[in-house]
Design an enzyme around this catalytic site. Sequence first.
Site, mmCIF file in Angstrom:
data_model
loop_
_atom_site.group_PDB
_atom_site.id
_atom_site.type_symbol
_atom_site.label_atom_id
_atom_site.label_comp_id
_atom_site.label_asym_id
_atom_site.label_seq_id
_atom_site.Cartn_x
_atom_site.Cartn_y
_atom_site.Cartn_z
ATOM 1 N N HIS A 88 1.325 -13.379 66.676
ATOM 2 C CA HIS A 88 1.848 -12.266 67.469
ATOM 3 C C HIS A 88 2.035 -10.986 66.653
ATOM 4 C CE1 HIS A 88 5.807 -13.513 65.914
ATOM 5 N NE2 HIS A 88 6.264 -12.337 66.302
ATOM 6 N N LYS A 119 1.405 -6.483 67.574
ATOM 7 C CA LYS A 119 2.408 -5.403 67.462
ATOM 8 C C LYS A 119 1.676 -4.072 67.296
ATOM 9 C CE LYS A 119 5.947 -8.289 65.230
ATOM 10 N NZ LYS A 119 7.118 -8.350 66.053
ATOM 11 N N GLU A 126 14.943 -11.080 57.931
ATOM 12 C CA GLU A 126 15.591 -11.419 59.199
ATOM 13 C C GLU A 126 17.051 -11.752 58.943
ATOM 14 O OE1 GLU A 126 12.822 -13.585 62.119
ATOM 15 O OE2 GLU A 126 12.518 -14.583 60.211
ATOM 16 N N HIS A 167 1.878 -14.456 59.310
ATOM 17 C CA HIS A 167 2.204 -13.043 59.552
ATOM 18 C C HIS A 167 2.008 -12.162 58.316
ATOM 19 C CE1 HIS A 167 3.686 -14.775 63.121
ATOM 20 N NE2 HIS A 167 4.915 -15.052 62.729
ATOM 21 N N LYS A 173 15.349 -15.641 55.771
ATOM 22 C CA LYS A 173 16.340 -15.715 56.855
ATOM 23 C C LYS A 173 17.698 -15.385 56.257
ATOM 24 C CE LYS A 173 13.554 -17.898 59.917
ATOM 25 N NZ LYS A 173 12.971 -17.162 61.041
HETATM 26 C C1 BG6 Z 1 7.847 -16.509 64.239
HETATM 27 C C2 BG6 Z 1 8.582 -17.385 63.277
HETATM 28 O O1 BG6 Z 1 6.459 -16.714 64.148
HETATM 29 O O2 BG6 Z 1 8.128 -15.150 63.950
HETATM 30 C C3 BG6 Z 1 10.077 -17.115 63.351
HETATM 31 O O3 BG6 Z 1 8.307 -18.735 63.592
HETATM 32 C C4 BG6 Z 1 10.356 -15.659 63.145
HETATM 33 O O4 BG6 Z 1 10.772 -17.890 62.400
HETATM 34 C C5 BG6 Z 1 9.503 -14.814 64.076
HETATM 35 O O5 BG6 Z 1 11.738 -15.438 63.417
HETATM 36 C C6 BG6 Z 1 9.634 -13.342 63.749
HETATM 37 O O6 BG6 Z 1 8.986 -12.590 64.730
HETATM 38 P P1 BG6 Z 1 9.392 -11.088 64.962
HETATM 39 O O7 BG6 Z 1 8.411 -10.586 65.962
HETATM 40 O O8 BG6 Z 1 10.810 -11.072 65.455
HETATM 41 O O9 BG6 Z 1 9.283 -10.422 63.629
#
Ligand code: BG6
Length: 519
Positions: free
Chosen positions: A205, A209, A243, A268, A368
């Site tokens: 995902h 963005k 995060e 990512h 995290k």
């Molecule tokens: C997910 C992870 O793919 O991406 C999560 O499994 C993480 O652990 C999340 O919190 C973060 O996504 P975003 O879009 O909030 O940065």
Amino acid sequence: MPDSDTNPVPTTLSMSTTEGLPSRIAEPCVIVLFGATGDLTHRKLLPALCRLAQSGQLANQYAVLGFARRDWTHDRFREEMASSIASHSVISGHWPEFARHLFVSQGTFDDLASFEALKVQLDAIDQEFGTKGNRLFYLATAPESFAQIVENLGRSGLIYPANSTGPWSRVVVEKPFGHDTQSAIQLHEDISKWLTEAQTYRIDHYLGKETVQNILALRFGNTVWESIWNRSHVASIQFLVSETVGMSGGRGAFYDQAGAIRDMVQNHMMQLLGMICLEPPGDLSADSLRNEMVKVLQALPKWNPEDVAQNVVRGQYTAGVVDGEEVPSYTAERNVGPHSTTETYLAMRLTLENWRWAGVPIYFRTGKRLPKRTTEIAIQFRRPPAALYEAQNLHGDQGANHLILRIQPDEGASLFFQAKVPGSRRRLQEVHMDFGYSGTFAGPPPEAYERLLLDVILGDQSLFTRIDFVLNSWKFVTNIMKTWESQEIKPLPYAAGTWGPTESEQLLTRDGFRWRKPS
Ligand code: BG6
């Protein structure tokens, strides 16, 4: 559009009234959600589909069908799903219309008869909604079920031959695609018995963005950067994905098997690295782009155990305070073992072994329970060669120009440079030029899943991960994980609410740099 196209390009366009620009309209199709009652469907997929329908990008000829174990009526399923939309006030008004297109199919992943029943149901939906036999199958399930579902889709005739000129079938595979190199190869072999690469959409995902796509726009829609986008002018690059969240909602069960390296780095962060470091593609078609992305990963270093120990820092949070709230240690989280050695933090220093980037240190930092939720990329340029101004510090990162790409939140970009402080003295001060999405464009950028779902329906694979990228990424990451195991490298503790173990500072200080404080 036949799936035999290696490079399908979206073809269906219509005029949007708001911007006077063509907007993209989905082809007729049925979207089948495996994992229909799961978290991803609730939080992301249904809201994204409902918004696409509301904006008119999902033309009237569509249906969404949830494949679920429970024996629900369509109405019961709609009631359950309504809660996903309830909190999205912008789209909740559209729900009754969307719900008319929503159905459920009862079955289990290992039962071929359920898939045969699904086929009958899909044929009936085609008659009712004019969906023309086009099928998008979305695997939002636990990864252990991916191969089984694809096999049963294949056996029940739900996947069309790739070279057919008739309707299409495409499968979206959620992350993680495997848990190391070997399992990714195995999964690829299993699903390739039924699917071609052109029918397989591995979703990440982050690529959906807007700000991530804007990396390419920034680099290739402008002339100012390209001549300095290389080792002659760039001193270092930092990728930060921090995060504040921990293991809420029982997420520990999944996370404890994954850790930061599988959860964030393998996918990512590697995508961000690819976007920043790729060579200019000939065009923006799926394969041109993905050819260049994969070349970046092929330039990753081949580390021996000593290199891994020197260049990677693992961490795990202990109890602390985040956003003013006391939070427990990782090992006290629900669904996490009290002696878990899974890392919740990773910092890494690497270089790319290629012409453009050789010798430029690239730093990754993710975790995290860090003090702030931020994803940003900081490109530090080389300092001026001589100090002509008073107190001009030509050491470390002071006095260097920085380009900061803010992926989220507060999406935008800033360029930091030196300006003369007014007055008779020759003094410099750092100033910045800013671009922010919210002040520049009307409304928030569309959600990543909206964009990506529409891309699948239009057969555009540019923002989906090709298998060679996945495998190159696993190769690098698996080597690190194996070293941790063989050398018994355990995560270092850091208190929740801090920026990670102090050892991560040393990755930079030995190069004369330091972590940049996020904006
Ligand atoms: C997910 C992870 O793919 O991406 C999560 O499994 C993480 O652990 C999340 O919190 C973060 O996504 P975003 O879009 O909030 O940065």
